[in-house]
Design an enzyme around this catalytic site. Sequence first.
Site, PDB file in Angstrom:
ATOM      1  CB  CYS A 127      -0.878   0.098   1.316  1.00  0.00           C
ATOM      2  SG  CYS A 127      -2.433  -1.123   1.235  1.00  0.00           S
ATOM      3  CB  VAL A 128       4.069   2.310   0.208  1.00  0.00           C
ATOM      4  CG1 VAL A 128       4.807   3.818   0.495  1.00  0.00           C
ATOM      5  CG2 VAL A 128       3.992   1.756   1.546  1.00  0.00           C
TER       6      VAL A 128
END
Length: 404
Positions: A361-362
């Site tokens: 999720c980055v």
Amino acid sequence: MFTNLRDDFPTLRGENAPAYLDNACVTLKPDSVINSITDYYSMYPGCGGRSVHRYGTQVSRLVSEARHSVANFINAKSTNEVVFTRNATHSINQIAKGMTWSEGDVVITGDREHNSNLVPWLQLVEEKGIDHRIVESNPDNTFNMQKFEDLCEEVGERLKLVSLSHVGNLDGISIPIKQITKVAHQYDALMAVDGAQSTPHMRVDVQDLDIDFLSFSIHKMCGPSGMGGLWGRYELLESLRSIQSGGQTVETSYYDSLKWAAPPSKFEGGLGNFAGMIASGKAIQYLSKLDMNAVHEHEIKLNNIITNKIKHLDAIEIIGPENANQRGGICSILMGDLPSHDIAILLDEAAGIMVRSGQHCVHSWFNSRGYDNGSLRASAYFYNTEEDANLFADTFTEAVEAFG
Ligand SMILES: Cc1ncc(COP(=O)(O)O)c(C=O)c1O
């Protein structure tokens, strides 16, 4: 040091316990947490805060106890400053969408933020015309104080909020929140901390840090899935708009008006996840018995074992400083052309090692650098052992050499 606690976790008991190293995603749960969920549904499955019969009263008491435990754990001034949310994402959205924005207001985040501390601000850029700025990290991903101060100076009085992750889920690096907050406050800006990766692993004292908001994931703190927390200074919570209004959020209502309930009720609209709240209390009570400094040191020790065994491998690169002391319990590894998902599956199937592979999720960090393959991330907690760390490092080395 924490080895005797492994017996408290059903998944760690017995011969076939995995080397669970995906704690940055979600942690394992001890018996006390699991049992409290069963107890709620089997013994007092009522509604807290409203019904006054025995079930309702018992639930209200246990939820209040849980809130008290959270407040103590982060050293909040009052239990009324603690809001139960679904997760850290919900907490950050409550801050972003509950504040009042004017076009051109500036929000600063970092360049290694989880989507949950990026997307809500990008949404406000689209919907409200806020000015979202990113403070660039040093080349080794550590915080660049000078760049932050320069950025604050550049935007000046338009700076309204600084929102940064205390510890990055990408790399485990922590940033100097107290120092950053001092600067933000010089510009009369608020300081929101994404504590999803710090609150479970180190002592986080909201009063000592002098911050304004803290978001955290209780499911990363031995608590149940679907539970998070938001702490805010009481006067700020009073002025924040609720993003979920309805039952529980008002003191009273008329056909044409309403009187808002005081925080935290104002933010907890609808029938709550009472089993989750009560189990959250048990999780925090469990962590409260641990020395959080020792938890942090233990994770660093395990990360050193992993780092020292794999850092010589040419095909891979550890994200962040080589020194594991600066990366807490997280060892996140760029895999070059190696198939990170396949290696993650192999680690589990061959040796019972559970890690995370992908972009965690980055996406923004990986996309901006062209690292489409993401990373393979091992993340430790207090219940992990030196054997877990050695097993991961040795099996990972074999896999890299076999695939390379
Ligand atoms: C740094 C960071 N922020 C925010 C989040 C989102 O947390 P949640 O899943 O509780 O919404 C995570 C989850 O991995 C995280 O690591």
